[in-house]
Design a protein around this motif. Structure first.
Motif, PDB file in Angstrom:
ATOM      1  N   PRO A  18       0.767  -1.206  -0.096  1.00 38.69           N
ATOM      2  CA  PRO A  18      -0.094   0.101   0.117  1.00 38.69           C
ATOM      3  C   PRO A  18       0.606   1.265   0.149  1.00 38.69           C
ATOM      4  CG  PRO A  18      -0.987  -1.476   1.573  1.00 38.69           C
ATOM      5  CD  PRO A  18       0.359  -2.055   1.077  1.00 38.69           C
ATOM      6  N   GLN A  19       1.869   1.355   0.668  1.00 37.65           N
ATOM      7  CA  GLN A  19       2.742   2.518   0.939  1.00 37.65           C
ATOM      8  C   GLN A  19       3.368   3.141  -0.463  1.00 37.65           C
ATOM      9  OE1 GLN A  19       3.591  -0.342   2.252  1.00 37.65           O
ATOM     10  NE2 GLN A  19       5.797  -0.689   2.169  1.00 37.65           N
ATOM     11  N   ASN A  20       3.375   2.011  -1.465  1.00 41.72           N
ATOM     12  CA  ASN A  20       4.166   2.480  -2.781  1.00 41.72           C
ATOM     13  C   ASN A  20       2.949   2.941  -3.682  1.00 41.72           C
ATOM     14  OD1 ASN A  20       6.450   1.569  -1.718  1.00 41.72           O
ATOM     15  ND2 ASN A  20       6.339  -0.331  -2.476  1.00 41.72           N
ATOM     16  N   ARG A  21       1.902   2.751  -3.572  1.00 43.53           N
ATOM     17  CA  ARG A  21       0.938   2.698  -4.926  1.00 43.53           C
ATOM     18  C   ARG A  21       0.641   4.438  -5.356  1.00 43.53           C
ATOM     19  NH1 ARG A  21      -3.519  -1.164  -1.643  1.00 43.53           N
ATOM     20  NH2 ARG A  21      -2.343  -3.119  -2.113  1.00 43.53           N
ATOM     21  N   ASP A  22       0.505   5.392  -4.301  1.00 43.73           N
ATOM     22  CA  ASP A  22       0.530   6.681  -4.789  1.00 43.73           C
ATOM     23  C   ASP A  22       1.763   6.972  -5.642  1.00 43.73           C
ATOM     24  OD1 ASP A  22       1.903   6.717  -2.458  1.00 43.73           O
ATOM     25  OD2 ASP A  22       1.484   8.799  -1.919  1.00 43.73           O
ATOM     26  N   LEU A  56      -3.083  -0.729  -7.543  1.00 45.55           N
ATOM     27  CA  LEU A  56      -3.069   0.763  -7.682  1.00 45.55           C
ATOM     28  C   LEU A  56      -4.473   1.344  -7.494  1.00 45.55           C
ATOM     29  CD1 LEU A  56      -0.441   1.346 -10.548  1.00 45.55           C
ATOM     30  CD2 LEU A  56       0.122   1.403  -8.273  1.00 45.55           C
ATOM     31  N   ALA A  57      -5.384   0.844  -7.892  1.00 46.46           N
ATOM     32  CA  ALA A  57      -6.796   1.421  -7.671  1.00 46.46           C
ATOM     33  C   ALA A  57      -7.281   1.166  -6.295  1.00 46.46           C
ATOM     34  CB  ALA A  57      -7.804   0.486  -8.685  1.00 46.46           C
ATOM     35  N   GLU A  58      -6.768   0.284  -5.606  1.00 43.44           N
ATOM     36  CA  GLU A  58      -7.078   0.239  -4.128  1.00 43.44           C
ATOM     37  C   GLU A  58      -6.794   1.389  -3.355  1.00 43.44           C
ATOM     38  OE1 GLU A  58      -8.696  -2.257  -2.582  1.00 43.44           O
ATOM     39  OE2 GLU A  58      -8.852  -3.243  -4.649  1.00 43.44           O
ATOM     40  N   LEU A  59      -6.098   2.416  -3.853  1.00 43.18           N
ATOM     41  CA  LEU A  59      -5.867   3.581  -3.242  1.00 43.18           C
ATOM     42  C   LEU A  59      -6.939   4.788  -3.967  1.00 43.18           C
ATOM     43  CD1 LEU A  59      -4.429   5.560  -1.042  1.00 43.18           C
ATOM     44  CD2 LEU A  59      -2.704   5.915  -3.004  1.00 43.18           C
ATOM     45  N   SER A  60      -7.719   5.014  -3.292  1.00 39.36           N
ATOM     46  CA  SER A  60      -8.900   5.734  -4.012  1.00 39.36           C
ATOM     47  C   SER A  60      -8.367   6.947  -4.449  1.00 39.36           C
ATOM     48  CB  SER A  60     -10.063   5.986  -2.909  1.00 39.36           C
ATOM     49  OG  SER A  60     -10.665   4.941  -2.329  1.00 39.36           O
ATOM     50  N   PRO A  61      -7.451   7.805  -4.134  1.00 37.36           N
ATOM     51  CA  PRO A  61      -6.948   9.154  -4.785  1.00 37.36           C
ATOM     52  C   PRO A  61      -6.312   8.671  -6.064  1.00 37.36           C
ATOM     53  CG  PRO A  61      -6.422   9.185  -2.406  1.00 37.36           C
ATOM     54  CD  PRO A  61      -6.887   7.823  -2.664  1.00 37.36           C
ATOM     55  N   ASN A  62      -5.916   7.513  -6.179  1.00 39.80           N
ATOM     56  CA  ASN A  62      -5.506   7.069  -7.542  1.00 39.80           C
ATOM     57  C   ASN A  62      -6.409   7.094  -8.791  1.00 39.80           C
ATOM     58  OD1 ASN A  62      -2.727   7.024  -6.351  1.00 39.80           O
ATOM     59  ND2 ASN A  62      -2.619   4.870  -6.273  1.00 39.80           N
ATOM     60  N   ILE A  63      -7.444   6.868  -8.193  1.00 39.50           N
ATOM     61  CA  ILE A  63      -8.613   6.439  -9.364  1.00 39.50           C
ATOM     62  C   ILE A  63      -8.625   7.548 -10.321  1.00 39.50           C
ATOM     63  CG2 ILE A  63     -11.194   5.681  -9.637  1.00 39.50           C
ATOM     64  CD1 ILE A  63     -10.871   4.220  -7.128  1.00 39.50           C
ATOM     65  N   PRO A  64      -8.992   8.683 -10.067  1.00 42.72           N
ATOM     66  CA  PRO A  64      -9.269   9.913 -11.156  1.00 42.72           C
ATOM     67  C   PRO A  64      -7.767   9.756 -11.882  1.00 42.72           C
ATOM     68  CG  PRO A  64      -9.789  10.725  -8.895  1.00 42.72           C
ATOM     69  CD  PRO A  64      -9.157   9.338  -8.784  1.00 42.72           C
ATOM     70  N   LEU A 100     -12.622   1.714 -11.672  1.00 43.81           N
ATOM     71  CA  LEU A 100     -12.504   3.001 -12.401  1.00 43.81           C
ATOM     72  C   LEU A 100     -13.410   3.724 -12.939  1.00 43.81           C
ATOM     73  CD1 LEU A 100      -9.201   2.443 -14.397  1.00 43.81           C
ATOM     74  CD2 LEU A 100      -9.195   2.926 -11.877  1.00 43.81           C
ATOM     75  N   THR A 101     -14.574   3.054 -12.940  1.00 38.21           N
ATOM     76  CA  THR A 101     -15.814   3.813 -13.423  1.00 38.21           C
ATOM     77  C   THR A 101     -16.933   3.982 -12.463  1.00 38.21           C
ATOM     78  OG1 THR A 101     -16.890   1.606 -14.336  1.00 38.21           O
ATOM     79  CG2 THR A 101     -15.562   3.063 -15.771  1.00 38.21           C
ATOM     80  N   ALA A 102     -16.556   3.252 -10.938  1.00 36.67           N
ATOM     81  CA  ALA A 102     -17.612   3.598  -9.953  1.00 36.67           C
ATOM     82  C   ALA A 102     -17.546   5.039  -9.551  1.00 36.67           C
ATOM     83  CB  ALA A 102     -16.972   2.494  -8.724  1.00 36.67           C
ATOM     84  N   PRO A 103     -18.964   5.142  -8.812  1.00 35.35           N
ATOM     85  CA  PRO A 103     -18.729   6.615  -8.372  1.00 35.35           C
ATOM     86  C   PRO A 103     -17.922   6.743  -7.340  1.00 35.35           C
ATOM     87  CG  PRO A 103     -21.195   5.485  -8.448  1.00 35.35           C
ATOM     88  CD  PRO A 103     -19.815   4.377  -8.903  1.00 35.35           C
ATOM     89  N   ALA A 104     -17.259   8.026  -7.252  1.00 34.60           N
ATOM     90  CA  ALA A 104     -16.122   8.150  -6.486  1.00 34.60           C
ATOM     91  C   ALA A 104     -16.703   8.402  -5.036  1.00 34.60           C
ATOM     92  CB  ALA A 104     -15.728   9.603  -6.768  1.00 34.60           C
ATOM     93  N   LYS A 105     -16.005   7.951  -3.899  1.00 31.41           N
ATOM     94  CA  LYS A 105     -16.384   8.113  -2.521  1.00 31.41           C
ATOM     95  C   LYS A 105     -15.465   9.228  -2.078  1.00 31.41           C
ATOM     96  CE  LYS A 105     -17.366   3.091  -2.034  1.00 31.41           C
ATOM     97  NZ  LYS A 105     -16.909   1.916  -1.454  1.00 31.41           N
ATOM     98  N   PRO A 106     -16.232   9.971  -1.368  1.00 37.13           N
ATOM     99  CA  PRO A 106     -15.301  11.163  -0.601  1.00 37.13           C
ATOM    100  C   PRO A 106     -14.378  10.777   0.392  1.00 37.13           C
ATOM    101  CG  PRO A 106     -17.691  10.977   0.395  1.00 37.13           C
ATOM    102  CD  PRO A 106     -17.451  10.071  -0.846  1.00 37.13           C
TER     103      PRO A 106
END
Length: 271
Positions: A18-22, A56-64, A100-106
């Motif tokens: 996890p610590q490498n994904r961003d 990589l998509a497990e880190l939500s901020p990466n998705i956009p 990647l296409t799922a609604p974004a979660k805050p």
């Protein structure tokens, strides 16, 4: 010498932590290279690339960033409808596309997250002597199946220790870090009654099952990998709940493996 499969496999191993994904997503070369690999003809490269993107998509901020990467969504769509691919590849492509296409979660911004702006360098996971992998074993329903699984794991050179949680069909395996996780899945699949998926935790701390490609993986003994580690090595009990060990973050004036991989990926655009 780097090739596509070795690069994407190492990148996948780094992304599994996890610590490498961003860091990987922020790098200017890695994400475009992964998109390029989605059109690769080698199915092993395709599967490893999809595994990397799933991590990589497990880190939500990466998705956009991933979703807006040039060619990402089109390549995933093409993979989903591409004929002649295995069910595993098609399913994983659909899963990544869905994430990647799922609604974004805050996601609340914390001071710690705000500070994680500067690029960091890390050494390859294989530099560590050992790591822990948690597997979900399909078919682990009785002591007979457990014995089969034990026999299978004992045949894999590089397995240090393992423990079972029969109630949840889990097995935590301590292995050399240079032993591919797919080797474990291949050995377990050889029983013909059991199969394995890797258990990892996403950014929210939720467990996610990641498919492992068990086909065509060589699990023969490797004389370069010892049967055990000395007693002074890190105890498996310290991080038994973690699916994989952490990678040491280290800044090196000569660069890092990630820089070398990014350079390789960049050059692929000129093929």
């Amino acid at each position: 010498m780097m090739d596509a499969l070795s690069v994407v496999t190492q990148l996948r191993d780094l992304a599994s932590e996890p610590q490498n994904r961003d860091v990987i997503v922020q790098d200017q070369g890695c994400l475009p290279g992964l998109v390029l690999f989605l059109d690769h003809q080698n199915t092993d490269v395709l599967f490893a690339t999809l595994q990397t993107l799933r991590y990589l998509a497990e880190l939500s901020p990466n998705i956009p960033t991933m979703k807006n990467e040039l060619g990402m969504m089109v390549s995933l769509e093409n993979l989903i409808v591409r004929h002649g691919l295995s069910v595993d590849i098609t399913s994983l492509a659909q899963e990544v596309y869905g994430v990647l296409t799922a609604p974004a979660k805050p996601i609340p911004r914390t001071p710690e997250r705000e500070r994680r702006k500067k690029p960091q360098f890390f050494i390859n996971s294989s530099q560590k002597k050992a790591k822990s992998v948690t597997l979900h074993i399909n078919g682990l329903d009785s002591t007979d199946q457990r014995s089969l699984c034990e026999e299978a794991l004992l045949k894999v050179r590089g397995v240090i220790s393992f423990t079972f949680q029969m109630a949840t069909k889990r097995c935590t395996v301590r292995i050399r870090s240079d032993l591919p996780t797919e080797s474990l899945a291949s050995a377990i699949a050889a029983t013909q009654v059991l199969s394995a998926q890797q258990v990892v935790k996403n950014e929210a701390g939720e467990e996610v099952l990641v498919p492992l490609d068990a086909s065509g993986v060589d699990v023969q003994k490797n004389s370069a990998i010892p049967d055990y580690l000395p007693e002074e090595e890190e105890s498996p009990e310290k991080e038994v709940d973690r699916a994989i060990s952490r990678t040491t973050a280290k800044e090196d004036s000569s660069g890092s493996w990630l820089n070398a991989a990014a350079g390789f990926l960049s050059k692929t655009f000129y093929w």
